[in-house]
Scaffold this motif. Structure first.
Motif, PDB file in Angstrom:
ATOM      1  N   ALA A 331       6.039  52.619 -93.437  1.00  0.00           N
ATOM      2  CA  ALA A 331       5.698  52.546 -92.011  1.00  0.00           C
ATOM      3  C   ALA A 331       5.573  53.945 -91.415  1.00  0.00           C
ATOM      4  CB  ALA A 331       6.754  51.744 -91.266  1.00  0.00           C
ATOM      5  N   ARG A 332       6.458  54.857 -91.798  1.00  0.00           N
ATOM      6  CA  ARG A 332       6.365  56.225 -91.302  1.00  0.00           C
ATOM      7  C   ARG A 332       5.075  56.895 -91.775  1.00  0.00           C
ATOM      8  NH1 ARG A 332       4.738  60.137 -90.092  1.00  0.00           N
ATOM      9  NH2 ARG A 332       5.700  62.198 -89.815  1.00  0.00           N
ATOM     10  N   HIS A 333       4.728  56.707 -93.039  1.00  0.00           N
ATOM     11  CA  HIS A 333       3.507  57.321 -93.550  1.00  0.00           C
ATOM     12  C   HIS A 333       2.250  56.697 -92.951  1.00  0.00           C
ATOM     13  CE1 HIS A 333       5.494  60.046 -96.154  1.00  0.00           C
ATOM     14  NE2 HIS A 333       5.899  59.161 -97.038  1.00  0.00           N
ATOM     15  N   ASP A 334       2.347  55.448 -92.509  1.00  0.00           N
ATOM     16  CA  ASP A 334       1.198  54.772 -91.906  1.00  0.00           C
ATOM     17  C   ASP A 334       1.127  54.979 -90.396  1.00  0.00           C
ATOM     18  OD1 ASP A 334       0.397  53.803 -94.347  1.00  0.00           O
ATOM     19  OD2 ASP A 334       1.299  51.823 -94.098  1.00  0.00           O
ATOM     20  N   ALA A 335       1.904  55.940 -89.890  1.00  0.00           N
ATOM     21  CA  ALA A 335       1.980  56.135 -88.436  1.00  0.00           C
ATOM     22  C   ALA A 335       0.620  56.427 -87.821  1.00  0.00           C
ATOM     23  CB  ALA A 335       2.965  57.263 -88.112  1.00  0.00           C
ATOM     24  N   TYR A 336      -0.200  57.203 -88.502  1.00  0.00           N
ATOM     25  CA  TYR A 336      -1.534  57.542 -87.968  1.00  0.00           C
ATOM     26  C   TYR A 336      -2.357  56.281 -87.729  1.00  0.00           C
ATOM     27  CZ  TYR A 336      -6.296  59.459 -87.835  1.00  0.00           C
ATOM     28  OH  TYR A 336      -7.593  59.762 -87.486  1.00  0.00           O
ATOM     29  N   TRP A 337      -2.423  55.435 -88.765  1.00  0.00           N
ATOM     30  CA  TRP A 337      -3.239  54.229 -88.663  1.00  0.00           C
ATOM     31  C   TRP A 337      -2.626  53.254 -87.656  1.00  0.00           C
ATOM     32  CZ3 TRP A 337      -7.476  55.739 -90.621  1.00  0.00           C
ATOM     33  CH2 TRP A 337      -7.466  56.612 -91.708  1.00  0.00           C
ATOM     34  N   ALA A 338      -1.305  53.212 -87.612  1.00  0.00           N
ATOM     35  CA  ALA A 338      -0.644  52.344 -86.640  1.00  0.00           C
ATOM     36  C   ALA A 338      -0.978  52.769 -85.217  1.00  0.00           C
ATOM     37  CB  ALA A 338       0.867  52.372 -86.858  1.00  0.00           C
ATOM     38  N   ALA A 339      -0.943  54.074 -84.960  1.00  0.00           N
ATOM     39  CA  ALA A 339      -1.183  54.572 -83.596  1.00  0.00           C
ATOM     40  C   ALA A 339      -2.607  54.290 -83.128  1.00  0.00           C
ATOM     41  CB  ALA A 339      -0.888  56.067 -83.531  1.00  0.00           C
ATOM     42  N   LEU A 340      -3.561  54.243 -84.046  1.00  0.00           N
ATOM     43  CA  LEU A 340      -4.933  53.942 -83.637  1.00  0.00           C
ATOM     44  C   LEU A 340      -5.033  52.576 -82.970  1.00  0.00           C
ATOM     45  CD1 LEU A 340      -7.019  55.264 -86.690  1.00  0.00           C
ATOM     46  CD2 LEU A 340      -6.601  56.392 -84.494  1.00  0.00           C
ATOM     47  N   GLY A 341      -4.127  51.679 -83.332  1.00  0.00           N
ATOM     48  CA  GLY A 341      -4.141  50.353 -82.742  1.00  0.00           C
ATOM     49  C   GLY A 341      -3.685  50.322 -81.297  1.00  0.00           C
ATOM     50  N   LEU A 342      -3.116  51.419 -80.807  1.00  0.00           N
ATOM     51  CA  LEU A 342      -2.677  51.459 -79.413  1.00  0.00           C
ATOM     52  C   LEU A 342      -3.847  51.451 -78.442  1.00  0.00           C
ATOM     53  CD1 LEU A 342       0.128  54.165 -79.752  1.00  0.00           C
ATOM     54  CD2 LEU A 342       0.488  51.728 -79.243  1.00  0.00           C
ATOM     55  N   ARG A 343      -4.998  51.920 -78.922  1.00  0.00           N
ATOM     56  CA  ARG A 343      -6.178  51.962 -78.065  1.00  0.00           C
ATOM     57  C   ARG A 343      -7.415  51.723 -78.931  1.00  0.00           C
ATOM     58  NH1 ARG A 343      -8.240  56.930 -74.091  1.00  0.00           N
ATOM     59  NH2 ARG A 343      -9.702  55.656 -72.897  1.00  0.00           N
ATOM     60  N   GLY A 345     -10.883  51.383 -80.552  1.00  0.00           N
ATOM     61  CA  GLY A 345     -12.154  52.000 -80.201  1.00  0.00           C
ATOM     62  C   GLY A 345     -12.050  53.466 -79.863  1.00  0.00           C
ATOM     63  N   ALA A 346     -10.854  53.946 -79.594  1.00  0.00           N
ATOM     64  CA  ALA A 346     -10.667  55.368 -79.290  1.00  0.00           C
ATOM     65  C   ALA A 346     -10.596  56.181 -80.576  1.00  0.00           C
ATOM     66  CB  ALA A 346      -9.397  55.575 -78.475  1.00  0.00           C
ATOM     67  N   LYS A 347     -10.894  57.463 -80.483  1.00  0.00           N
ATOM     68  CA  LYS A 347     -10.796  58.383 -81.619  1.00  0.00           C
ATOM     69  C   LYS A 347      -9.413  59.014 -81.632  1.00  0.00           C
ATOM     70  CE  LYS A 347     -12.592  61.044 -84.933  1.00  0.00           C
ATOM     71  NZ  LYS A 347     -13.127  60.511 -86.199  1.00  0.00           N
ATOM     72  N   GLY A 348      -8.794  59.062 -82.790  1.00  0.00           N
ATOM     73  CA  GLY A 348      -7.493  59.698 -82.907  1.00  0.00           C
ATOM     74  C   GLY A 348      -7.641  61.188 -83.177  1.00  0.00           C
ATOM     75  N   VAL A 349      -7.034  62.009 -82.354  1.00  0.00           N
ATOM     76  CA  VAL A 349      -7.061  63.461 -82.531  1.00  0.00           C
ATOM     77  C   VAL A 349      -5.642  63.916 -82.831  1.00  0.00           C
ATOM     78  CG1 VAL A 349      -7.661  65.681 -81.508  1.00  0.00           C
ATOM     79  CG2 VAL A 349      -8.980  63.634 -80.909  1.00  0.00           C
ATOM     80  N   SER A 350      -5.407  64.338 -84.061  1.00  0.00           N
ATOM     81  CA  SER A 350      -4.057  64.712 -84.493  1.00  0.00           C
ATOM     82  C   SER A 350      -3.896  66.223 -84.506  1.00  0.00           C
ATOM     83  CB  SER A 350      -3.797  64.153 -85.899  1.00  0.00           C
ATOM     84  OG  SER A 350      -2.486  64.456 -86.316  1.00  0.00           O
ATOM     85  N   THR A 351      -2.785  66.701 -83.963  1.00  0.00           N
ATOM     86  CA  THR A 351      -2.485  68.127 -83.995  1.00  0.00           C
ATOM     87  C   THR A 351      -1.002  68.315 -84.275  1.00  0.00           C
ATOM     88  OG1 THR A 351      -2.785  70.229 -82.796  1.00  0.00           O
ATOM     89  CG2 THR A 351      -1.986  68.334 -81.521  1.00  0.00           C
ATOM     90  N   ASP A 352      -0.647  69.473 -84.810  1.00  0.00           N
ATOM     91  CA  ASP A 352       0.760  69.725 -85.109  1.00  0.00           C
ATOM     92  C   ASP A 352       1.126  71.158 -84.779  1.00  0.00           C
ATOM     93  OD1 ASP A 352      -0.322  71.168 -87.432  1.00  0.00           O
ATOM     94  OD2 ASP A 352       1.647  70.932 -88.347  1.00  0.00           O
ATOM     95  N   VAL A 353       2.408  71.375 -84.500  1.00  0.00           N
ATOM     96  CA  VAL A 353       2.974  72.710 -84.329  1.00  0.00           C
ATOM     97  C   VAL A 353       4.342  72.722 -84.987  1.00  0.00           C
ATOM     98  CG1 VAL A 353       1.744  73.202 -82.169  1.00  0.00           C
ATOM     99  CG2 VAL A 353       4.025  72.144 -82.095  1.00  0.00           C
ATOM    100  N   CYS A 354       4.907  73.911 -85.127  1.00  0.00           N
ATOM    101  CA  CYS A 354       6.247  74.052 -85.700  1.00  0.00           C
ATOM    102  C   CYS A 354       6.967  75.181 -84.963  1.00  0.00           C
ATOM    103  CB  CYS A 354       6.154  74.358 -87.195  1.00  0.00           C
ATOM    104  SG  CYS A 354       7.726  74.295 -88.086  1.00  0.00           S
ATOM    105  N   VAL A 355       8.227  74.941 -84.594  1.00  0.00           N
ATOM    106  CA  VAL A 355       9.001  75.932 -83.842  1.00  0.00           C
ATOM    107  C   VAL A 355      10.362  76.122 -84.502  1.00  0.00           C
ATOM    108  CG1 VAL A 355       7.855  75.454 -81.650  1.00  0.00           C
ATOM    109  CG2 VAL A 355       9.902  74.156 -82.279  1.00  0.00           C
ATOM    110  N   THR A 377      -2.906  58.822 -73.619  1.00  0.00           N
ATOM    111  CA  THR A 377      -2.308  57.869 -74.546  1.00  0.00           C
ATOM    112  C   THR A 377      -2.076  58.617 -75.849  1.00  0.00           C
ATOM    113  OG1 THR A 377      -3.488  56.013 -73.549  1.00  0.00           O
ATOM    114  CG2 THR A 377      -2.580  55.676 -75.758  1.00  0.00           C
ATOM    115  N   ALA A 378      -0.815  58.857 -76.181  1.00  0.00           N
ATOM    116  CA  ALA A 378      -0.506  59.694 -77.333  1.00  0.00           C
ATOM    117  C   ALA A 378       0.821  59.281 -77.944  1.00  0.00           C
ATOM    118  CB  ALA A 378      -0.457  61.172 -76.933  1.00  0.00           C
TER     119      ALA A 378
END
Length: 471
Positions: A331-343, A345-355, A377-378
């Motif tokens: 489920a954690r590894h499928d988070a990207y595909w899961a989140a697409l279901g929140l909206r 038809g929308a395009k998923g734009v993924s970004t990351d940072v590290c601090v 929606t993020a």
């Protein structure tokens, strides 16, 4: 040498491309294709960056074939882009000046396993899943898991990471040696199987993370680890992101040897519940896992439970069965595909940072406030044990205002991380999408990167238009 004097133009060489494609078609036969659909697939990007297809794709079977293809392209000054599985997120495999994509997926042999030395050598197209299946009967495993079943050559090229990084490190820690084809077609072997060396420049570390801009990785020698005697894991809900982050910070500062510690915000939990059929409370949640001896794992789990309670954590639910843990981590590894279901038809734009870990709660808190203030929606997830987190923004790409708002949000997130002493990317890599942040992050160091690029690839044929800006 100044930045301006080392500009790296990305220009299309129509004549050279025509000649090189003819020669490559003759050499590779049915493993050469200029079909439109295949070319587009080899510039596939899971962000909103435009698809910039190569002029042809070849499927290589060996280091020598890669070298031969590169020599043909080098002679005619034609761009060459290495392709693994196409799972990168920042436009790494786009071909802004056309050229040839070398697909490594058929270079998928595990060449050597040295169980007594805990290392192995694989061709670049071997995926992490295939390697671990091969290792299953040896009592060893390869721990780095970026989520996607990426190729190990691609993982080395992008200096990939994953959920196990807090204990086992990233690809820079896992790679011992490489076989690499340079810009003129020369085959170079870097490093060896010794656990340490002081012999000359560390070419292995230079090439790990170079994203195919300095050489094409064809073989990788990797560190392996023993499968832990005992594994314990589970989930713990928190009332808010700040409490969850503070629990992570205390866990790391206490030196607790956690193997995995992942954060999913309430939005991501909602998405994962629906997609992966979980029934977790829709609140910020930590997924954790411990590796070691039965007694050690039990002690570590109990101590983490105390830390979680001290920071407002709710009841810790342990997944004692292997299949239950697998379900959670899937489920954690499928988070990207899961989140697409929140909206839909929308395009998923993924970004990351590290601090730095001490700034994690502050950075995530400010990022979350931006999401709310901008009305986005993020969903937020993170390998928070090493200060790395990701945000997937769901955008209507037909709405210019949404695009502008999302671009502003991503810039603010990246500048914030850099100002906190962090980086614009903990594991996605630079590609095309993160190039504009490098000058602020590295300063004069960007001139050094460009000088290395010019020295090793003077005609700028290796994955041009990535990492080092063209101006």
């Amino acid at each position: 040498m100044t930045l301006a004097s080392m500009q790296m133009p990305v220009e299309r060489n129509e004549t050279g491309i025509g000649i090189a494609l003819q020669l490559l078609a003759q050499r590779f036969g049915d493993r050469f294709s200029a079909a439109g659909a295949l070319r587009e697939q080899h510039a596939h990007t899971t962000t909103w960056l435009p698809n910039q297809a190569p002029d042809a794709v070849i499927f290589a079977h060996s280091t020598e074939e890669v070298a031969e293809a590169v020599r043909i392209c080098a002679e005619h000054k034609v761009p060459v882009i290495a392709f693994g599985t196409g799972s990168s997120l920042e436009g790494h495999v786009n071909a802004p000046a056309g050229g040839v994509s070398i697909d490594m997926s058929q270079m998928d042999d595990v060449l050597q396993v040295n169980a007594e030395d805990l290392d192995c050598t694989v061709q670049a197209g071997v995926t992490r899943t295939r390697l671990n299946e091969h290792l299953r009967d040896t009592g060893l495993f390869f721990p780095i898991d970026p989520g996607a079943d990426a190729s190990l050559g691609g993982m080395a090229a992008t200096r990939a990471s994953g959920t196990n990084a807090v204990r086992y490190g990233t690809m820079k820690d896992a790679v011992m040696a490489l076989t690499v084809v340079m810009a003129d077609g020369t085959i170079v072997h870097t490093g060896g199987r010794a656990r340490k060396s002081s012999a000359g420049y560390d070419l292995t570390r230079l090439l790990v993370g170079s994203e195919g801009t300095l050489g094409i990785i064809t073989e990788v020698t990797l560190r392996l680890h023993g499968i832990p005697e005992a594994v314990s894991g589970g989930v713990c809900p928190f009332p808010d992101l700040d409490s969850a982050c503070n629990a992570v910070i205390m866990t790391i500062q206490c030196g607790l040897p956690v193997a995995r510690i992942e954060l999913l915000d309430a939005m991501q939990i909602r998405a994962s519940n629906a997609y992966s059929k979980l029934d977790l409370a829709e609140t910020p949640t930590l997924f954790v896992e411990f590796h070691g001896t039965p007694d050690g794992v039990r002690e570590q789990s109990e101590l983490f439970g105390e830390i979680a309670r001290d920071n407002g954590g709710g009841e810790f639910v342990w997944a004692t069965k292997a299949e239950d843990r697998t379900r959670l981590w899937t489920a954690r590894h499928d988070a990207y595909w899961a989140a697409l279901g929140l909206r839909p038809g929308a395009k998923g734009v993924s970004t990351d940072v590290c601090v730095p870990i001490s700034r994690l709660a502050e950075c995530i808190g400010e990022t979350n406030r931006d999401i709310e203030a901008l009305g986005l929606t993020a969903a937020l997830v993170g390998h928070v044990g090493d200060g790395n987190f990701h945000v997937l923004v769901l955008v209507d790409t037909d709405n210019p205002k949404e695009i502008e708002t999302t671009e502003d949000f991503i810039e603010r997130m990246n500048w914030r991380a850099i100002e906190m002493g962090g980086t614009c990317t903990g594991e996605h890599g630079v590609g095309q999408g993160k190039m504009k942040y490098l000058a602020r992050e590295h300063g004069a160091g960007l001139d050094v990167m460009r000088a290395i690029k010019v020295a090793l690839d003077p005609d700028n044929i290796l994955n041009p238009g990535k990492i080092v800006p063209a101006a």
